[in-house]
Design a protein around this motif. Structure first.
Motif, PDB file in Angstrom:
ATOM      1  N   MET A 191       0.807  -1.041   0.140  1.00  0.00           N
ATOM      2  CA  MET A 191      -0.081   0.008   0.024  1.00  0.00           C
ATOM      3  C   MET A 191       1.022   1.121  -0.022  1.00  0.00           C
ATOM      4  O   MET A 191       0.570   2.184  -0.808  1.00  0.00           O
ATOM      5  N   LEU A 192       2.063   1.097   0.798  1.00  0.00           N
ATOM      6  CA  LEU A 192       2.630   2.481   0.757  1.00  0.00           C
ATOM      7  C   LEU A 192       3.472   2.497  -0.410  1.00  0.00           C
ATOM      8  O   LEU A 192       3.652   3.601  -0.871  1.00  0.00           O
ATOM      9  N   THR A 193       3.755   1.547  -1.223  1.00  0.00           N
ATOM     10  CA  THR A 193       4.613   1.491  -2.377  1.00  0.00           C
ATOM     11  C   THR A 193       3.797   2.220  -3.544  1.00  0.00           C
ATOM     12  O   THR A 193       3.987   3.014  -4.381  1.00  0.00           O
ATOM     13  N   TRP A 194       2.328   1.913  -3.342  1.00  0.00           N
ATOM     14  CA  TRP A 194       1.264   2.462  -4.421  1.00  0.00           C
ATOM     15  C   TRP A 194       1.423   4.039  -3.885  1.00  0.00           C
ATOM     16  O   TRP A 194       1.158   4.835  -4.986  1.00  0.00           O
ATOM     17  N   ALA A 195       1.137   4.368  -2.710  1.00  0.00           N
ATOM     18  CA  ALA A 195       1.282   5.686  -2.555  1.00  0.00           C
ATOM     19  C   ALA A 195       2.395   6.714  -3.086  1.00  0.00           C
ATOM     20  O   ALA A 195       2.428   7.872  -3.449  1.00  0.00           O
ATOM     21  N   ILE A 196       3.498   6.028  -2.701  1.00  0.00           N
ATOM     22  CA  ILE A 196       4.793   6.603  -3.292  1.00  0.00           C
ATOM     23  C   ILE A 196       4.931   6.728  -4.884  1.00  0.00           C
ATOM     24  O   ILE A 196       5.276   7.663  -5.375  1.00  0.00           O
ATOM     25  N   ILE A 197       4.421   5.704  -5.348  1.00  0.00           N
ATOM     26  CA  ILE A 197       4.341   5.793  -6.865  1.00  0.00           C
ATOM     27  C   ILE A 197       3.387   6.798  -7.219  1.00  0.00           C
ATOM     28  O   ILE A 197       3.591   7.546  -8.314  1.00  0.00           O
ATOM     29  N   ALA A 198       1.967   7.075  -6.805  1.00  0.00           N
ATOM     30  CA  ALA A 198       1.219   7.976  -6.885  1.00  0.00           C
ATOM     31  C   ALA A 198       1.834   9.351  -6.783  1.00  0.00           C
ATOM     32  O   ALA A 198       1.743  10.237  -7.452  1.00  0.00           O
ATOM     33  N   LEU A 199       2.774   9.330  -5.492  1.00  0.00           N
ATOM     34  CA  LEU A 199       3.218  10.951  -5.535  1.00  0.00           C
ATOM     35  C   LEU A 199       4.136  11.162  -6.390  1.00  0.00           C
ATOM     36  O   LEU A 199       4.594  12.240  -6.823  1.00  0.00           O
ATOM     37  N   VAL A 200       5.111  10.117  -6.809  1.00  0.00           N
ATOM     38  CA  VAL A 200       6.303  10.520  -7.789  1.00  0.00           C
ATOM     39  C   VAL A 200       5.345  10.945  -9.195  1.00  0.00           C
ATOM     40  O   VAL A 200       5.821  11.826  -9.833  1.00  0.00           O
ATOM     41  N   ILE A 201       4.444  10.259  -9.509  1.00  0.00           N
ATOM     42  CA  ILE A 201       3.707  10.473 -10.938  1.00  0.00           C
ATOM     43  C   ILE A 201       2.921  12.000 -10.579  1.00  0.00           C
ATOM     44  O   ILE A 201       3.174  12.797 -11.725  1.00  0.00           O
ATOM     45  N   ALA A 202       2.566  12.431  -9.637  1.00  0.00           N
ATOM     46  CA  ALA A 202       2.060  13.692  -9.344  1.00  0.00           C
ATOM     47  C   ALA A 202       2.984  14.855  -9.367  1.00  0.00           C
ATOM     48  O   ALA A 202       2.973  16.045  -9.887  1.00  0.00           O
ATOM     49  N   LEU A 203       4.248  14.468  -8.883  1.00  0.00           N
ATOM     50  CA  LEU A 203       5.574  15.421  -8.920  1.00  0.00           C
ATOM     51  C   LEU A 203       6.039  15.750 -10.277  1.00  0.00           C
ATOM     52  O   LEU A 203       6.176  16.729 -10.877  1.00  0.00           O
ATOM     53  N   ILE A 204       5.890  14.502 -10.992  1.00  0.00           N
ATOM     54  CA  ILE A 204       6.524  14.685 -12.292  1.00  0.00           C
ATOM     55  C   ILE A 204       5.356  15.453 -13.369  1.00  0.00           C
ATOM     56  O   ILE A 204       5.528  16.376 -14.106  1.00  0.00           O
ATOM     57  N   ALA A 205       4.157  14.879 -13.140  1.00  0.00           N
ATOM     58  CA  ALA A 205       3.106  15.652 -13.948  1.00  0.00           C
ATOM     59  C   ALA A 205       3.054  17.469 -13.616  1.00  0.00           C
ATOM     60  O   ALA A 205       2.768  18.196 -14.608  1.00  0.00           O
ATOM     61  N   GLY A 206       3.226  17.098 -12.195  1.00  0.00           N
ATOM     62  CA  GLY A 206       3.135  18.888 -11.772  1.00  0.00           C
ATOM     63  C   GLY A 206       4.423  19.631 -12.520  1.00  0.00           C
ATOM     64  O   GLY A 206       4.174  20.816 -12.788  1.00  0.00           O
ATOM     65  N   ALA A 207       5.592  19.031 -12.677  1.00  0.00           N
ATOM     66  CA  ALA A 207       6.586  19.660 -13.129  1.00  0.00           C
ATOM     67  C   ALA A 207       6.489  19.718 -14.576  1.00  0.00           C
ATOM     68  O   ALA A 207       6.947  20.929 -15.155  1.00  0.00           O
ATOM     69  N   LEU A 208       5.865  18.926 -15.327  1.00  0.00           N
ATOM     70  CA  LEU A 208       5.619  19.060 -16.670  1.00  0.00           C
ATOM     71  C   LEU A 208       4.564  20.029 -17.026  1.00  0.00           C
ATOM     72  O   LEU A 208       4.082  20.033 -18.329  1.00  0.00           O
TER      73      LEU A 208
END
Length: 53
Positions: free
Chosen positions: A1-18
């Motif tokens: 569960m924590l792994t999926w939360a971290i993956i979603a956070l990374v996706i959010a950071l990358i999408a926000g930067a782009l």
């Protein structure tokens, strides 16, 4: 569960930067929800483990 939360956070950071603000907001919300669920499950398991001992 924590792994999926971290993956979603990374996706959010990358999408926000782009500049994909909609994707970043959705992924950020998903990360928050998954992390909240992880905390609740971890707390319940901690309490059950402490009671069993």
């Amino acid at each position: 569960m924590l792994t999926w939360a971290i993956i979603a956070l990374v996706i959010a950071l990358i999408a926000g930067a782009l500049g994909f603000t909609g994707v970043a907001a959705a992924a950020g919300t998903l990360a928050k929800v998954l992390f909240g669920i992880f905390l609740v499950i971890a707390l319940v398991l901690f309490v059950l483990g402490a009671v069993a001992v």
